[in-house]
Design a protein around this motif. Structure first.
Motif, PDB file in Angstrom:
ATOM      1  N   THR A 113      78.452  22.100  69.830  1.00 44.71           N
ATOM      2  CA  THR A 113      77.906  20.875  70.425  1.00 44.71           C
ATOM      3  C   THR A 113      78.004  19.677  69.493  1.00 44.71           C
ATOM      4  OG1 THR A 113      75.687  21.476  69.639  1.00 44.71           O
ATOM      5  CG2 THR A 113      76.296  22.172  71.879  1.00 44.71           C
ATOM      6  N   GLY A 114      78.343  19.923  68.231  1.00 46.15           N
ATOM      7  CA  GLY A 114      78.466  18.802  67.310  1.00 46.15           C
ATOM      8  C   GLY A 114      79.023  19.238  65.968  1.00 46.15           C
ATOM      9  N   VAL A 115      79.763  18.319  65.325  1.00 46.79           N
ATOM     10  CA  VAL A 115      80.297  18.553  63.983  1.00 46.79           C
ATOM     11  C   VAL A 115      80.056  17.293  63.167  1.00 46.79           C
ATOM     12  CG1 VAL A 115      82.311  19.160  62.595  1.00 46.79           C
ATOM     13  CG2 VAL A 115      82.123  20.012  64.951  1.00 46.79           C
ATOM     14  N   SER A 116      79.595  17.457  61.917  1.00 45.83           N
ATOM     15  CA  SER A 116      79.364  16.303  61.057  1.00 45.83           C
ATOM     16  C   SER A 116      79.456  16.740  59.606  1.00 45.83           C
ATOM     17  CB  SER A 116      77.987  15.688  61.349  1.00 45.83           C
ATOM     18  OG  SER A 116      77.814  14.474  60.625  1.00 45.83           O
ATOM     19  N   ARG A 117      79.245  15.795  58.695  1.00 48.23           N
ATOM     20  CA  ARG A 117      79.061  16.097  57.289  1.00 48.23           C
ATOM     21  C   ARG A 117      77.560  16.248  57.039  1.00 48.23           C
ATOM     22  NH1 ARG A 117      83.523  17.277  53.840  1.00 48.23           N
ATOM     23  NH2 ARG A 117      85.295  16.043  54.569  1.00 48.23           N
ATOM     24  N   THR A 118      77.183  17.194  56.235  1.00 46.32           N
ATOM     25  CA  THR A 118      75.774  17.426  55.962  1.00 46.32           C
ATOM     26  C   THR A 118      75.120  16.167  55.382  1.00 46.32           C
ATOM     27  OG1 THR A 118      76.222  19.755  55.513  1.00 46.32           O
ATOM     28  CG2 THR A 118      74.123  18.880  54.732  1.00 46.32           C
ATOM     29  N   GLY A 119      74.101  15.679  56.084  1.00 48.63           N
ATOM     30  CA  GLY A 119      73.362  14.518  55.609  1.00 48.63           C
ATOM     31  C   GLY A 119      74.106  13.207  55.699  1.00 48.63           C
ATOM     32  N   PRO A 132      79.442  19.454  52.533  1.00 46.83           N
ATOM     33  CA  PRO A 132      80.062  20.401  53.462  1.00 46.83           C
ATOM     34  C   PRO A 132      79.899  19.930  54.901  1.00 46.83           C
ATOM     35  CG  PRO A 132      77.934  21.231  52.739  1.00 46.83           C
ATOM     36  CD  PRO A 132      78.196  19.988  51.938  1.00 46.83           C
ATOM     37  N   PHE A 133      80.686  20.484  55.765  1.00 42.49           N
ATOM     38  CA  PHE A 133      80.517  20.224  57.189  1.00 42.49           C
ATOM     39  C   PHE A 133      79.315  20.996  57.702  1.00 42.49           C
ATOM     40  CE2 PHE A 133      85.037  19.388  56.554  1.00 42.49           C
ATOM     41  CZ  PHE A 133      85.229  18.230  57.291  1.00 42.49           C
ATOM     42  N   VAL A 134      78.699  20.452  58.732  1.00 44.76           N
ATOM     43  CA  VAL A 134      77.665  21.187  59.454  1.00 44.76           C
ATOM     44  C   VAL A 134      78.074  21.216  60.925  1.00 44.76           C
ATOM     45  CG1 VAL A 134      76.214  19.107  59.748  1.00 44.76           C
ATOM     46  CG2 VAL A 134      75.205  21.390  59.985  1.00 44.76           C
ATOM     47  N   VAL A 135      78.060  22.413  61.492  1.00 46.59           N
ATOM     48  CA  VAL A 135      78.503  22.621  62.868  1.00 46.59           C
ATOM     49  C   VAL A 135      77.330  23.146  63.678  1.00 46.59           C
ATOM     50  CG1 VAL A 135      80.133  23.842  64.363  1.00 46.59           C
ATOM     51  CG2 VAL A 135      80.831  23.158  62.055  1.00 46.59           C
ATOM     52  N   HIS A 136      77.013  22.480  64.771  1.00 41.35           N
ATOM     53  CA  HIS A 136      75.938  22.914  65.657  1.00 41.35           C
ATOM     54  C   HIS A 136      76.534  23.653  66.851  1.00 41.35           C
ATOM     55  CE1 HIS A 136      72.490  20.018  64.319  1.00 41.35           C
ATOM     56  NE2 HIS A 136      73.190  20.465  63.288  1.00 41.35           N
ATOM     57  N   ALA A 137      75.905  24.758  67.219  1.00 40.23           N
ATOM     58  CA  ALA A 137      76.369  25.540  68.361  1.00 40.23           C
ATOM     59  C   ALA A 137      75.191  25.941  69.228  1.00 40.23           C
ATOM     60  CB  ALA A 137      77.122  26.781  67.895  1.00 40.23           C
ATOM     61  N   GLU A 145      72.059  26.920  66.829  1.00 44.55           N
ATOM     62  CA  GLU A 145      72.446  27.419  65.511  1.00 44.55           C
ATOM     63  C   GLU A 145      73.194  26.330  64.766  1.00 44.55           C
ATOM     64  OE1 GLU A 145      75.181  31.135  63.813  1.00 44.55           O
ATOM     65  OE2 GLU A 145      75.518  30.369  65.827  1.00 44.55           O
ATOM     66  N   LYS A 146      73.049  26.311  63.454  1.00 43.10           N
ATOM     67  CA  LYS A 146      73.881  25.428  62.649  1.00 43.10           C
ATOM     68  C   LYS A 146      74.558  26.248  61.554  1.00 43.10           C
ATOM     69  CE  LYS A 146      70.425  23.593  59.380  1.00 43.10           C
ATOM     70  NZ  LYS A 146      69.801  22.346  58.881  1.00 43.10           N
ATOM     71  N   VAL A 147      75.804  25.907  61.308  1.00 38.56           N
ATOM     72  CA  VAL A 147      76.622  26.633  60.343  1.00 38.56           C
ATOM     73  C   VAL A 147      77.231  25.621  59.380  1.00 38.56           C
ATOM     74  CG1 VAL A 147      78.648  28.107  60.031  1.00 38.56           C
ATOM     75  CG2 VAL A 147      77.195  28.405  62.055  1.00 38.56           C
ATOM     76  N   LEU A 321      82.655  15.542  68.683  1.00 43.56           N
ATOM     77  CA  LEU A 321      83.208  15.101  67.401  1.00 43.56           C
ATOM     78  C   LEU A 321      82.856  13.645  67.107  1.00 43.56           C
ATOM     79  CD1 LEU A 321      86.758  16.715  67.666  1.00 43.56           C
ATOM     80  CD2 LEU A 321      84.701  17.679  66.612  1.00 43.56           C
ATOM     81  N   SER A 322      81.805  13.152  67.722  1.00 45.39           N
ATOM     82  CA  SER A 322      81.465  11.726  67.597  1.00 45.39           C
ATOM     83  C   SER A 322      81.083  11.322  66.176  1.00 45.39           C
ATOM     84  CB  SER A 322      80.326  11.366  68.559  1.00 45.39           C
ATOM     85  OG  SER A 322      79.158  12.125  68.266  1.00 45.39           O
ATOM     86  N   GLU A 323      80.677  12.285  65.329  1.00 42.57           N
ATOM     87  CA  GLU A 323      80.293  11.955  63.953  1.00 42.57           C
ATOM     88  C   GLU A 323      81.404  12.242  62.952  1.00 42.57           C
ATOM     89  OE1 GLU A 323      77.562  10.205  63.408  1.00 42.57           O
ATOM     90  OE2 GLU A 323      77.354  10.332  65.590  1.00 42.57           O
TER      91      GLU A 323
END
Length: 438
Positions: A113-119, A132-137, A145-147, A321-323
């Motif tokens: 549901t979303g991908v960004s850089r942590t913080g 690192p990247f943070v990926v929400h699912a 969940e976030k990975v 991928l908006s972020e």
């Protein structure tokens, strides 16, 4: 998180289709841990949704060499390399066994549901590439969940975002209201319920690519069957008829792909389909009996049809991928450096220059779009293209620049060279000056 800790994070691969699984295999081969997040309930879910459609590529072009090596110890035997599988066979005989070998590295029922850089949101520059990247699912049970990931490879494809029937890229007026009589997929006419929907009926097929050819061929077969009396297709083309309309025929280096165009031509020649050219749908209206009337931008109205099959291509879903800082061509929504190589306004022959991590790179370091999604709105993607893409991208992630830059790709030509994207070109114009023209 320091650099060493980041290097120990997995590479998140979005999508467990052919190219996503190939990416995971190449990562494993280089000692990098992948985590594949798949929205469907099983690997190859999107492919399985068109399980009834036969590919025009042979098995020799549909398996990744590194994946074959990983499968070999399990006793897996590659199917006849010269045969063309159906989507269901591709999924069942290759994709799902491959996912089984990868084991818990493939996580199904996990929709990203979303991908960004942590913080760091899209705006923030400070120390961005060090994060690192943070990926929400999201999971089917409602759990989120976030990975964290050292890199992200988006191989989610375009299957969930079909183009509309409307000629302006937007749904035609009334298209949404007519959803009960419109499909955006090639129908499975072997399914009795689906077959009954089209048998003896008048169907508009909107589109001019391989999927439209397939639908026209299926409807022609139905028209010739015992239960198909009265079945008829209206082929709605936005451009005119030209020498390239039906593909490359016998000149196509993929014979099954050439045969699709010949089957569509036969459907017209045999009277099972009428071609309507230069028709860009502006509205879809309901007739008094509930059937649909397609209205063109120039005011032309087709005779009522019972069903519409809209096969106008696909487009990438970029919403999650908006972020991420993407570098995309303004027309194709493909990576900026790749777009000129695949632009359908210029190319129709199917020949694509070798390309890898450099053409697929974005301003966001270590983020890549691969597979069908990397082509944005451009057509003619082949699996072997995706396999070479991920081989190069994974080498780049691993720091092996020499291997990443050594991209080799030779694609079979379509046998067509007329500038597929030329607008309203017809045989009468006498033009044949596409990308390969003299």
């Amino acid at each position: 998180m320091d650099k060493l800790e980041q290097q120990n994070l997995p590479v998140v691969v979005i999508g467990a289709g052919p190219v996503g699984l190939a990416a995971a295999v190449h990562l494993v081969a280089r000692g990098i841990e992948p985590l594949v997040l798949e929205a469907g309930t099983a690997a190859g879910s999107a492919v399985h949704e068109w399980s009834h459609v036969r590919l025009f590529s042979t098995w020799s072009e549909l398996t990744d060499p590194a994946a074959e090596k990983l499968l070999a110890p399990t006793g897996w035997v590659k199917p006849d390399p010269d045969s063309c599988p159906s989507g269901g066979e591709w999924a069942d005989l290759y994709l799902r066994p491959l996912a089984d070998v990868l084991g818990d590295r493939v996580r199904t029922g996990a929709r990203v549901t979303g991908v960004s850089r942590t913080g760091r949101d899209r705006v923030v520059d400070a120390d961005r590439e060090a994060q690192p990247f943070v990926v929400h699912a999201a999971h089917a049970d409602g759990r989120e969940e976030k990975v964290f990931a050292r890199a992200v490879v988006d191989a989610s494809g375009t299957w969930t975002s079909p183009g509309p029937a409307g000629g302006s890229g937007l749904p035609a007026l009334g298209e949404r209201a007519a959803a009960d009589r419109i499909t955006y997929r090639v129908p499975d006419l072997k399914d009795p319920a689906v077959r009954a929907r089209y048998a003896g009926r008048r169907t508009a097929v909107v589109g001019s690519g391989a999927s439209a050819f397939t639908a026209l061929a299926y409807l022609a077969e139905l028209a010739e069957a015992e239960d198909g009396a009265g079945t008829h297709a209206v082929w709605v083309l936005r451009r005119g008829i030209s020498g390239s309309t039906f593909g490359g025929g016998t000149a196509d280096q993929l014979p099954a792909r050439g045969a699709l165009g010949l089957a569509a031509k036969a459907a017209v020649d045999d009277g099972h389909a009428d071609a309507v050219t230069g028709f860009r749908t502006d509205a879809i209206e309901r007739a008094g009996d509930g059937r649909l009337v397609l209205v063109a931008e120039d005011g032309r109205r087709l005779e009522p049809v019972d069903e519409v099959i809209a096969l106008t291509g696909f487009r990438p879903d970029l919403s999650f991928l908006s972020e991420i800082r993407l570098g995309l061509d303004e027309r194709l929504q493909a990576p900026t450096a790749l777009a000129p190589l695949i632009d359908p306004n210029q190319h129709s022959c199917g020949t694509v220059y070798p390309h890898g991590h450099r053409e697929l790179a974005h301003p966001e370091q270590d983020f890549y779009l691969v597979g069908m999604k990397s082509y944005g709105r451009a057509p003619t993607f082949l699996a072997m293209t995706g396999y070479e893409q991920v081989r190069s991208v994974v080498a780049a992630i691993a720091g092996d620049t020499d291997s990443a830059d050594r991209v080799e790709l030779t694609l079979p030509e379509t046998g067509v060279c007329g500038g597929a994207g030329l607008f309203d070109i017809s045989e009468a114009d006498g033009r044949d000056d596409g990308c390969c023209g003299s």
